[in-house]
Design a protein around this motif. Structure first.
Motif, PDB file in Angstrom:
ATOM      1  N   LEU A  96      55.857  12.291  61.858  1.00  0.00           N
ATOM      2  CA  LEU A  96      55.517  13.518  61.147  1.00  0.00           C
ATOM      3  C   LEU A  96      54.388  14.241  61.877  1.00  0.00           C
ATOM      4  CD1 LEU A  96      55.465  12.159  57.483  1.00  0.00           C
ATOM      5  CD2 LEU A  96      57.331  13.358  58.627  1.00  0.00           C
ATOM      6  N   PRO A  97      54.316  15.561  61.777  1.00  0.00           N
ATOM      7  CA  PRO A  97      53.182  16.283  62.341  1.00  0.00           C
ATOM      8  C   PRO A  97      51.881  15.844  61.663  1.00  0.00           C
ATOM      9  CG  PRO A  97      54.948  17.793  61.731  1.00  0.00           C
ATOM     10  CD  PRO A  97      55.299  16.471  61.149  1.00  0.00           C
ATOM     11  N   THR A  98      50.840  15.713  62.463  1.00  0.00           N
ATOM     12  CA  THR A  98      49.527  15.329  61.947  1.00  0.00           C
ATOM     13  C   THR A  98      48.560  16.496  62.105  1.00  0.00           C
ATOM     14  OG1 THR A  98      49.062  14.321  64.094  1.00  0.00           O
ATOM     15  CG2 THR A  98      49.791  12.854  62.327  1.00  0.00           C
ATOM     16  N   VAL A  99      47.752  16.711  61.079  1.00  0.00           N
ATOM     17  CA  VAL A  99      46.806  17.823  61.061  1.00  0.00           C
ATOM     18  C   VAL A  99      45.410  17.285  60.771  1.00  0.00           C
ATOM     19  CG1 VAL A  99      46.155  20.013  59.991  1.00  0.00           C
ATOM     20  CG2 VAL A  99      48.581  19.430  60.261  1.00  0.00           C
ATOM     21  N   ALA A 100      44.442  17.656  61.585  1.00  0.00           N
ATOM     22  CA  ALA A 100      43.040  17.354  61.304  1.00  0.00           C
ATOM     23  C   ALA A 100      42.422  18.553  60.598  1.00  0.00           C
ATOM     24  CB  ALA A 100      42.287  17.047  62.588  1.00  0.00           C
ATOM     25  N   ALA A 101      42.024  18.375  59.361  1.00  0.00           N
ATOM     26  CA  ALA A 101      41.295  19.409  58.621  1.00  0.00           C
ATOM     27  C   ALA A 101      39.813  19.089  58.792  1.00  0.00           C
ATOM     28  CB  ALA A 101      41.698  19.409  57.148  1.00  0.00           C
ATOM     29  N   VAL A 102      39.207  19.688  59.812  1.00  0.00           N
ATOM     30  CA  VAL A 102      37.861  19.290  60.253  1.00  0.00           C
ATOM     31  C   VAL A 102      36.834  19.995  59.370  1.00  0.00           C
ATOM     32  CG1 VAL A 102      36.333  19.052  62.234  1.00  0.00           C
ATOM     33  CG2 VAL A 102      38.819  19.069  62.574  1.00  0.00           C
TER      34      VAL A 102
END
Length: 240
Positions: A96-102
């Motif tokens: 799955l696509p991974t997203v960093a919400a920094v």
């Protein structure tokens, strides 16, 4: 209490590192929580994995209290560090696509978790840097490997060697993150990203990830790991 809070927001499975009092530093409980987050994404309606932190920090890196406490047990210390390295590689191989919400500061291992994600979005207040040298360490979870792919070799060396910290704006301008948003809009922005991915054919998304993710030679990973192992061993034994 868990050190990682896993929640479902629409089509996304969020993992929030929850050690605000320690800058959300990665100790063994955080690593276990993130491993569980990756393993738990079995619902076919989950289409995106999102990583963030609690409070004003995304992740301050490996927990120095835990790693310093293990200097007298070198095999245990290396096993802990290798666990983090393997986590990063699992994130890069996720279907799955991974997203960093920094949401805040991302240093050391926190930068490496950011680099493991397919997309990184930074809140305006975020500050990002490698910072391994600031505590007498070298990378082991991928920043020497992945950072040049994100910002190019020259800027990667600058960030690694100087220990400087980049603002969210600088990080976006240099390609380390895909964009910045106001702090109070970060979650909504990532929700919208997840919804956009969820509207696409999931099989096509998985196949796109296979060709969109930069390929890293095993030799690059091993060179970093061998360097870290030698460095940590010298610190633990006093023998260079």
């Amino acid at each position: 209490m868990t050190s990682v809070v896993v929640t479902r927001r629409g089509p996304a499975l969020w993992a929030r590192i929850d050690r605000a009092g320690a800058g959300n530093a990665c100790d063994s409980t955080v690593l276990a929580g993130l491993e569980g987050w990756l393993a738990g994404a079995t619902d076919p309606d989950v289409r995106v994995l999102v990583l963030t932190g609690t409070g004003r920090s995304f992740c301050a890196g490996a927990d120095l209290a835990e790693t310093t406490g293990l200097l007298g047990d070198l095999p245990a210390l290396l096993a802990l560090l290798d666990r983090g390295r393997r986590l990063v590689r699992r994130m890069r191989a996720a279907e799955l696509p991974t997203v960093a919400a920094v949401n805040g500061a991302a240093f050391g291992g926190g930068l490496e978790l950011l680099l493991a994600c397919d997309i990184a979005v930074a809140a305006d207040s975020a500050r990002i840097g490698d910072r391994h040298l600031a505590v007498g360490q070298v990378p082991g979870w991928g920043s020497s490997v992945l950072l040049p792919l994100a910002v190019g070799p020259a800027l990667a060396r600058r960030l690694l060697v100087t220990g400087e910290t980049w603002s969210a704006e600088d990080s976006a301008r240099r390609g380390l993150v895909s964009g910045t948003v106001a702090d109070d809009q970060l979650v909504a922005h990532v929700d919208a990203l997840a919804a956009a991915v969820a509207a696409l054919d999931p099989t096509a998304v998985r196949r796109m990830l296979r060709i969109a993710r930069p390929v890293v030679a095993d030799a690059a990973w091993e060179r970093e790991w061998e360097t870290l192992t030698a460095h940590v061993t010298a610190q633990a034994t006093g023998v260079e």
